[in-house]
Scaffold this motif. Structure first.
Motif, PDB file in Angstrom:
ATOM      1  N   LEU A 298     -25.585  -6.477   1.524  1.00 28.49           N
ATOM      2  CA  LEU A 298     -26.811  -5.450   1.658  1.00 28.49           C
ATOM      3  C   LEU A 298     -28.302  -5.899   1.859  1.00 28.49           C
ATOM      4  CD1 LEU A 298     -25.648  -3.245  -1.431  1.00 28.49           C
ATOM      5  CD2 LEU A 298     -25.238  -2.802   1.027  1.00 28.49           C
ATOM      6  N   GLY A 299     -28.292  -6.965   2.292  1.00 28.26           N
ATOM      7  CA  GLY A 299     -29.377  -7.655   2.750  1.00 28.26           C
ATOM      8  C   GLY A 299     -30.153  -8.620   1.619  1.00 28.26           C
ATOM      9  N   THR A 300     -31.525  -8.610   1.597  1.00 24.72           N
ATOM     10  CA  THR A 300     -32.211  -9.464   0.679  1.00 24.72           C
ATOM     11  C   THR A 300     -31.703  -9.219  -0.747  1.00 24.72           C
ATOM     12  OG1 THR A 300     -34.363  -8.526   0.751  1.00 24.72           O
ATOM     13  CG2 THR A 300     -33.689 -10.354   2.119  1.00 24.72           C
TER      14      THR A 300
ATOM     15  N   LEU B 219     -25.452  -9.850  -1.598  1.00 22.73           N
ATOM     16  CA  LEU B 219     -26.817  -9.867  -1.002  1.00 22.73           C
ATOM     17  C   LEU B 219     -27.161 -11.238  -1.015  1.00 22.73           C
ATOM     18  CD1 LEU B 219     -26.614  -7.822  -3.657  1.00 22.73           C
ATOM     19  CD2 LEU B 219     -28.676  -7.167  -2.896  1.00 22.73           C
TER      20      LEU B 219
ATOM     21  N   ASN C 274     -32.102  -3.076  -3.229  1.00 17.29           N
ATOM     22  CA  ASN C 274     -30.642  -3.301  -2.624  1.00 17.29           C
ATOM     23  C   ASN C 274     -29.712  -3.575  -3.834  1.00 17.29           C
ATOM     24  OD1 ASN C 274     -31.596  -3.154   0.007  1.00 17.29           O
ATOM     25  ND2 ASN C 274     -31.932  -5.513   0.253  1.00 17.29           N
TER      26      ASN C 274
ATOM     27  N   GLU D 172     -28.466  -0.173  -4.953  1.00 15.86           N
ATOM     28  CA  GLU D 172     -27.648   0.454  -4.101  1.00 15.86           C
ATOM     29  C   GLU D 172     -26.171  -0.320  -4.343  1.00 15.86           C
ATOM     30  OE1 GLU D 172     -25.547   2.407  -0.912  1.00 15.86           O
ATOM     31  OE2 GLU D 172     -27.267   2.760  -2.332  1.00 15.86           O
TER      32      GLU D 172
END
Length: 341
Positions: free
Chosen positions: A312-314, A338, A319, A322
């Motif tokens: 889900l990214g950084t 992450l 994030n 989520e």
């Protein structure tokens, strides 16, 4: 290192995941490693049900509580009694429930529950493995009594929620290290596909009665059950489908269990909670380092693989909220990760 503060994600009060304050970005002091601790620069984390369960049920008491019990990163400092690691080592681990979590730039962890990460995996791929691998390994080989590498074992193993984080690595280990027939529950096309790819030989639809489906595959019955979900609801079916002297290990939470249904067949029931060793400072804490080392060797040999499915990214509050939302929905496949700050 000269850095004295770090970015982290935590919470001040238990709130629903859709509340903006349920997880917040904060700045905290960089922790000092204790005698047996490593100070790790966190490169990636993964999210597990324990994260949202703690967030929902544990009040930080006015402070900031940092979650996160799956991490991979680089050792930047070591405590004075550390023996197994040195600065620069790339490691992975699940941490301890009674210490701050790893959703932070830097994290301290006891060396006895840490291992060198698989060399063939990225930090992100490695972060998906520790908690679930430890749970699966302890459940299979310590509680269910299976023989690691025993390829002449007769029997059949049912894994519930076989496309989940624990289920998918349990299926891989059972397929690779035992000769049991591996059954697993799944229902959606995408979960059926993933569970099969992870090592499930026969998929059981958990939306339909379990016992007739199991009987079609293994008419003589199951010998083992690894229950990751709905144990209380499924216990009667387990008792019916298991052979006499069968074994069950469970990892989920519920209020009560009608365990009397197991007596007639002398079925044994076991709990698996991978934080037990670290919570109670058992003399064999380093058993978890050895397990993770063996898992890393299996990965690097191409025998098992990461269960990381979605990054889900950084690492930040938005994030992670989520990630918690998806985990709470019960629809997650494999592991959510992450990466970096």
């Amino acid at each position: 290192m000269n850095q004295t503060t770090m970015r982290a994600v935590g919470y001040r009060e238990s709130l629903p995941v859709d509340a903006p304050e349920s997880l917040i970005d904060v700045e905290l002091p960089v922790p000092e490693p204790g005698p047996h601790d490593l100070l790790v620069k966190v490169e990636a984390v993964a999210v597990n049900p324990v994260d949202y369960k703690v967030r929902r049920n544990t009040d930080p008491g006015g402070g900031i509580k940092v979650l996160g019990w799956d991490a991979a990163g680089t050792v930047v400092a070591v405590g004075e009694e550390v023996e197994q690691f040195r600065v620069g080592d790339e490691v992975y681990y699940a941490g301890a429930l009674d210490r701050a979590g790893a959703d932070s730039e830097y994290h301290t962890v006891d060396e006895r529950i840490v291992a060198l990460k698989p060399a063939t995996l990225s930090f992100t791929e490695a972060a998906a493995l520790p908690l679930t691998s430890l749970t699966a390994w302890e459940g299979l080989f310590e509680h269910l009594g299976l023989e690691n590498g025993g390829l002449n074992q007769d029997g059949a193993l049912l894994i519930t929620a076989a496309a989940g984080g624990v289920g998918s690595i349990t299926a891989q280990l059972a397929r690779a290290l035992t000769s049991l027939t591996v059954l697993g529950t799944a229902s959606r096309p995408e979960t059926v596909e993933f569970a099969t790819r992870m090592g499930v030989r026969h998929v059981i639809d958990h939306r339909e009665p379990l016992v007739p489906q199991i009987a079609e595959v293994v008419p003589n019955g199951l010998t083992h059950v690894f229950s990751t979900a709905n144990t209380d609801g499924n216990l009667g079916a387990y008792a019916e489908a298991l052979r006499p002297f069968g074994r069950i290990v469970a990892v989920d939470d519920f209020d009560s269990l009608p365990i009397g249904v197991l007596k007639a067949k002398s079925i044994s029931y076991h709990w698996e909670f991978m934080f037990t060793r670290s919570m109670f400072r058992t003399p064999d804490q380093d058993r978890q380092r050895h397990i993770l080392t063996q898992v890393a060797r299996l990965v690097d040999a191409g025998i098992i693989t990461t269960t990381a499915v979605r990054d889900l990214g950084t690492i930040n509050a938005a994030n992670l909220r989520e990630a918690h939302r998806v985990m709470e929905s019960g629809t997650a496949i494999g592991k959510i990760t992450l990466t970096g700050f």
